[in-house]
Scaffold this active site. Structure first.
Site, PDB file in Angstrom:
ATOM      1  N   SER A 135      27.539  39.287  41.598  1.00  0.00           N
ATOM      2  CA  SER A 135      28.168  38.565  40.497  1.00  0.00           C
ATOM      3  C   SER A 135      27.672  39.167  39.191  1.00  0.00           C
ATOM      4  O   SER A 135      27.663  40.390  39.026  1.00  0.00           O
ATOM      5  CB  SER A 135      27.832  37.066  40.604  1.00  0.00           C
ATOM      6  OG  SER A 135      28.388  36.338  39.540  1.00  0.00           O
ATOM      7  N   TYR A 149      36.914  38.070  32.664  1.00  0.00           N
ATOM      8  CA  TYR A 149      35.883  38.559  33.582  1.00  0.00           C
ATOM      9  C   TYR A 149      34.972  37.409  33.993  1.00  0.00           C
ATOM     10  O   TYR A 149      34.660  37.243  35.175  1.00  0.00           O
ATOM     11  CB  TYR A 149      35.072  39.667  32.915  1.00  0.00           C
ATOM     12  CG  TYR A 149      33.911  40.172  33.749  1.00  0.00           C
ATOM     13  CD1 TYR A 149      34.125  41.070  34.782  1.00  0.00           C
ATOM     14  CD2 TYR A 149      32.606  39.742  33.505  1.00  0.00           C
ATOM     15  CE1 TYR A 149      33.070  41.531  35.556  1.00  0.00           C
ATOM     16  CE2 TYR A 149      31.547  40.187  34.276  1.00  0.00           C
ATOM     17  CZ  TYR A 149      31.786  41.087  35.296  1.00  0.00           C
ATOM     18  OH  TYR A 149      30.742  41.530  36.075  1.00  0.00           O
ATOM     19  N   LYS A 153      34.179  35.824  37.875  1.00  0.00           N
ATOM     20  CA  LYS A 153      32.839  35.701  38.452  1.00  0.00           C
ATOM     21  C   LYS A 153      32.441  34.234  38.645  1.00  0.00           C
ATOM     22  O   LYS A 153      31.725  33.912  39.596  1.00  0.00           O
ATOM     23  CB  LYS A 153      31.815  36.432  37.569  1.00  0.00           C
ATOM     24  CG  LYS A 153      31.977  37.949  37.568  1.00  0.00           C
ATOM     25  CD  LYS A 153      31.808  38.539  38.966  1.00  0.00           C
ATOM     26  CE  LYS A 153      31.794  40.070  38.931  1.00  0.00           C
ATOM     27  NZ  LYS A 153      31.624  40.656  40.277  1.00  0.00           N
TER      28      LYS A 153
END
Length: 277
Positions: A135, A149, A153
């Protein structure tokens, strides 16, 4: 095979490459994925006994199933799955098209999820295994200009945290690795950018974009040291769910925890009042 078999996605560069090299050096067997046949051929020429490269695009579901089936057929097991392949992306939320959003979520979330789902039946059969999700500190704390983004994650961390509880009684471990900035190509040519640029976001998302490119090649994180920490994690009897890596990760994740706790305390009375008497 007596030694552990590691399946690591995305070993062409960065942390994936460093981890593959470190695992091989340790004496375990690596099966690593590349997206190009030429990369596979080059890798397999160098490694004839201690590793094997295969072509895999984790955004292709059928390719994932065929790849895992072939590995199990050839080697009989997968001891450690490292979901490392993914992409970076910078841009304000409003600047980002839905096509760009999907291009981030396909590898970072859907591809990683499918890899995990496809390997789990074999680990359940063996009643052992370790799944390592790469991650980011950006999977805990969000940053202006990094929202899409961050979202990919956050999603990865969400299903991994739940899955860890589901598979623990079956002898399977799950670890979420949360690196801060590491000296890889993440902030260089490997970084996607929103095609649209809106001037109103120049001081937030725009400033972050400039800052991210400015630190490329100067990041604090050492991929080799991170790799050794991940290997040690797989050998630990009391491994934690999360492994932050780097001083920046410790700082930013700590900031997030402080912020959440502050909001919790400020709204405690309101929260407690919103229930039946």
């Amino acid at each position: 095979m007596k030694n552990k078999i590691w399946l690591i996605t995305g070993i062409s560069s960065g942390l994936g490459k460093a981890l593959a090299e470190s695992v091989i050096e340790k004496g375990d067997f690596v099966i690593g994925t590349f997206r190009k046949e030429s990369q596979v051929e080059e890798f397999n020429k160098k490694h004839t006994n201690n590793a094997k490269a295969v072509v895999l695009d984790i955004t292709k579901e059928n390719g994932i199933k065929n790849c895992i089936d072939k590995i199990i057929s050839d080697y009989g097991k997968i001891d450690v799955l490292v979901n490392n392949a993914g992409v970076g992306f910078v841009g304000a939320v409003e600047e980002t098209s839905m096509e760009e959003v999907r291009s981030v979520f396909e590898p970072n979330f859907f591809g990683t999820l499918k890899m995990t789902q496809t390997v789990l039946p074999f680990m359940r059969k063996e009643k052992k295994g370790h799944i390592i999700q790469i991650s980011s500190h950006g999977g805990v704390k969000a940053f202006a200009g990094f929202g899409i983004y961050n979202a990919s994650k956050f999603a990865l961390e969400g299903f991994s945290e739940a899955m860890a509880q589901e598979v623990a009684p079956l002898g399977i471990k799950v670890s979420i690795v949360e690196p801060g900035p590491f000296r890889t190509n993440f902030a260089g040519t490997g970084l996607g950018q929103a095609e649209s640029v809106i001037d109103d976001y120049s001081e937030t998302a725009g400033a972050f974009r400039i800052k991210l490119k400015g630190v490329n090649g100067k990041q604090e994180g050492d991929p080799i040291k991170a790799s050794k920490a991940i290997i040690n994690l797989t050998n630990s009897k009391d491994s934690t769910l999360r492994l932050p890596l780097g001083k920046v990760a410790l700082m930013t994740i700590g900031m997030k925890l402080d912020s959440v706790k502050s909001d919790l305390e400020k709204n405690r009375e309101i929260a407690e009042s919103a229930v039946y008497d």
